[in-house]
Design an enzyme around this catalytic site. Structure first.
Site, PDB file in Angstrom:
ATOM      1  N   TYR A  39      -1.219   7.829  -2.896  1.00 12.23           N
ATOM      2  CA  TYR A  39      -1.259   7.426  -4.195  1.00 12.23           C
ATOM      3  C   TYR A  39      -2.459   8.133  -4.886  1.00 12.23           C
ATOM      4  CZ  TYR A  39       2.147   3.703  -3.975  1.00 12.23           C
ATOM      5  OH  TYR A  39       3.227   2.917  -3.787  1.00 12.23           O
ATOM      6  N   GLY A  40      -3.590   8.330  -4.130  1.00 12.18           N
ATOM      7  CA  GLY A  40      -4.883   8.610  -4.685  1.00 12.18           C
ATOM      8  C   GLY A  40      -4.750   9.906  -5.804  1.00 12.18           C
ATOM      9  N   CYS A  80      -4.533  -1.775  -1.458  1.00  9.29           N
ATOM     10  CA  CYS A  80      -4.599  -0.441  -1.959  1.00  9.29           C
ATOM     11  C   CYS A  80      -5.682  -0.254  -3.041  1.00  9.29           C
ATOM     12  CB  CYS A  80      -3.387   0.230  -2.548  1.00  9.29           C
ATOM     13  SG  CYS A  80      -3.334   1.672  -3.204  1.00  9.29           S
ATOM     14  N   ASN A  81      -6.695   0.338  -2.909  1.00 10.92           N
ATOM     15  CA  ASN A  81      -7.820   0.587  -4.116  1.00 10.92           C
ATOM     16  C   ASN A  81      -7.308   1.375  -5.160  1.00 10.92           C
ATOM     17  OD1 ASN A  81     -10.728  -0.457  -3.119  1.00 10.92           O
ATOM     18  ND2 ASN A  81      -9.275   0.234  -1.511  1.00 10.92           N
ATOM     19  N   ASP A 110       0.838  -1.192   0.039  1.00  9.58           N
ATOM     20  CA  ASP A 110       0.059  -0.033  -0.008  1.00  9.58           C
ATOM     21  C   ASP A 110       0.892   1.223   0.076  1.00  9.58           C
ATOM     22  OD1 ASP A 110      -2.434   1.466   0.630  1.00  9.58           O
ATOM     23  OD2 ASP A 110      -1.837   1.859   2.328  1.00  9.58           O
ATOM     24  N   SER A 111       0.263   2.425  -0.253  1.00  9.42           N
ATOM     25  CA  SER A 111       1.040   3.452  -0.131  1.00  9.42           C
ATOM     26  C   SER A 111       1.745   3.843   1.543  1.00  9.42           C
ATOM     27  CB  SER A 111       0.382   4.833  -0.450  1.00  9.42           C
ATOM     28  OG  SER A 111      -0.929   5.082   0.424  1.00  9.42           O
ATOM     29  N   CYS A 123     -11.126   2.625   0.271  1.00 12.66           N
ATOM     30  CA  CYS A 123      -9.885   2.918   0.362  1.00 12.66           C
ATOM     31  C   CYS A 123      -9.402   2.378   1.639  1.00 12.66           C
ATOM     32  CB  CYS A 123      -9.648   4.650   0.532  1.00 12.66           C
ATOM     33  SG  CYS A 123      -7.910   5.097   0.983  1.00 12.66           S
ATOM     34  N   THR A 124      -8.332   1.764   1.606  1.00 16.33           N
ATOM     35  CA  THR A 124      -7.892   1.004   2.659  1.00 16.33           C
ATOM     36  C   THR A 124      -7.277   1.627   3.913  1.00 16.33           C
ATOM     37  OG1 THR A 124      -5.453   0.796   1.857  1.00 16.33           O
ATOM     38  CG2 THR A 124      -7.033  -1.269   1.396  1.00 16.33           C
ATOM     39  N   HIS A 125      -7.143   3.000   3.851  1.00 13.63           N
ATOM     40  CA  HIS A 125      -6.836   3.820   4.812  1.00 13.63           C
ATOM     41  C   HIS A 125      -7.954   4.155   5.629  1.00 13.63           C
ATOM     42  CE1 HIS A 125      -3.042   4.886   2.815  1.00 13.63           C
ATOM     43  NE2 HIS A 125      -2.803   5.523   4.005  1.00 13.63           N
TER      44      HIS A 125
HETATM   45  N1  DGL Z   1      -4.758   3.136   0.690  1.00 15.55           N
HETATM   46  C1  DGL Z   1      -4.932   3.568  -0.763  1.00 15.55           C
HETATM   47  C2  DGL Z   1      -6.007   3.131  -1.052  1.00 15.55           C
HETATM   48  O1  DGL Z   1      -6.930   2.094  -1.020  1.00 15.55           O
HETATM   49  C3  DGL Z   1      -4.134   4.580  -1.010  1.00 15.55           C
HETATM   50  C4  DGL Z   1      -4.322   5.690  -0.298  1.00 15.55           C
HETATM   51  C5  DGL Z   1      -3.444   7.057  -0.883  1.00 15.55           C
HETATM   52  O2  DGL Z   1      -2.435   6.931  -0.643  1.00 15.55           O
HETATM   53  O3  DGL Z   1      -4.176   7.941  -1.404  1.00 15.55           O
HETATM   54  O4  DGL Z   1      -6.500   3.757  -2.314  1.00 15.55           O
END
Ligand code: DGL
Length: 255
Positions: A38-39, A69-70, A6-7, A179-181
């Site tokens: 990453y978004g 990570c989505n 993931d990021s 989003c996994t965050h």
């Molecule tokens: N956790 C990631 C996701 O599910 C990335 C979020 C990010 O870094 O913007 O999209």
């Protein structure tokens, strides 16, 4: 060994589920904190970062991968899955398991909250449509990075306001954390939904479904070794990792 990436801290929401179910699995986790978030990144940038992450994990012995990570799932992995009809080799992404999980529950009006990359891809709509469901999408652009840098409750509440209003105005019954965050602030989200929405809203964290698919498809034998590879050190990451896994892990910073 499983290579999960993931990021940054987001993949910990998936790892938490997996670890609770199969503590014996060996996991090598890559958090690309130097390149987070990453978004906002383009598809091309996300392809390069994914190749980098998977190569690094593979070189260190991972042979089964979880794109936790989505943004990566929709930009890189899911398009390959759609092309071949199934994931080539041992790789599990977020969107398919999420759609299959929501299908099994009551899901009248579904809203997916996610990063810009995930919303822009249109892949949630298409994947859910294939499973016979319609979804609305809402980007919550600042949320992942606010969580990544350990923002306080007030800031998180402010960022969540548009999502709470959408749930109320659009009469949303199922809110998918795309989003996994986001599951890392599920408690705050739950209490804001209770305050701001007069009808019940079910929150779906796809981490449950993803970890189930990992259990069904991967070889999970191991001795429970957990290693975090970070492209940049992070106090927030260490704090989340400690709160979820105690001190039963090794951290290696690749700076
Ligand atoms: N956790 C990631 C996701 O599910 C990335 C979020 C990010 O870094 O913007 O999209």
């Amino acid at each position: 060994m499983i290579g999960l990436f993931d990021s940054g801290v987001g993949g910990l929401s998936v790892l938490k589920e997996l670890r609770a179910k199969v503590p014996e699995a060996d996991v090598l986790y890559f958090g690309d904190i130097a390149n987070a978030p990453y978004g906002p990144k383009s598809k091309e940038e996300l392809v390069l970062l994914t190749v980098n992450a998977m190569t690094m994990l593979h070189d260190r012995g991972a042979s089964q991968f979880v794109a936790a990570c989505n943004s990566v799932s929709v930009s890189v992995i899911q398009p390959i899955v759609s092309m071949f009809g199934e994931a080539p080799g041992h790789i599990i992404e977020m969107v398919g398991p999420s759609a299959r999980a929501v299908k099994k529950t009551a899901h009248e009006k579904i809203l997916v909250i996610a990063t810009e990359a995930t919303v822009r891809s249109g892949l949630y709509e298409r994947t859910f449509q294939q499973e016979g469901m319609e979804v609305s999408m809402l980007a919550v652009p600042e949320l992942a990075f606010a969580i990544e840098r350990g923002a306080g409750q007030d800031e998180i509440i402010k960022i969540l306001k548009p999502a709470i209003s959408s749930c109320s105005q659009e009469n949303i019954s199922t809110l998918v954390l795309g989003c996994t965050h986001f599951p890392l602030v599920k408690d705050i989200l739950t209490s804001e939904l209770q305050k701001g929405v007069s009808h019940p809203v079910v929150i779906v964290d796809p981490a449950h479904a993803v970890s189930e698919e990992v259990i069904q498809q991967f070889d999970l034998s191991g001795s429970g070794k957990l290693t975090f590879l970070l492209s940049k050190d992070s106090e927030t990451f260490r704090r989340y990792a400690n709160s979820l896994f105690g001190d039963a892990f090794v951290v290696e910073v690749l700076e």
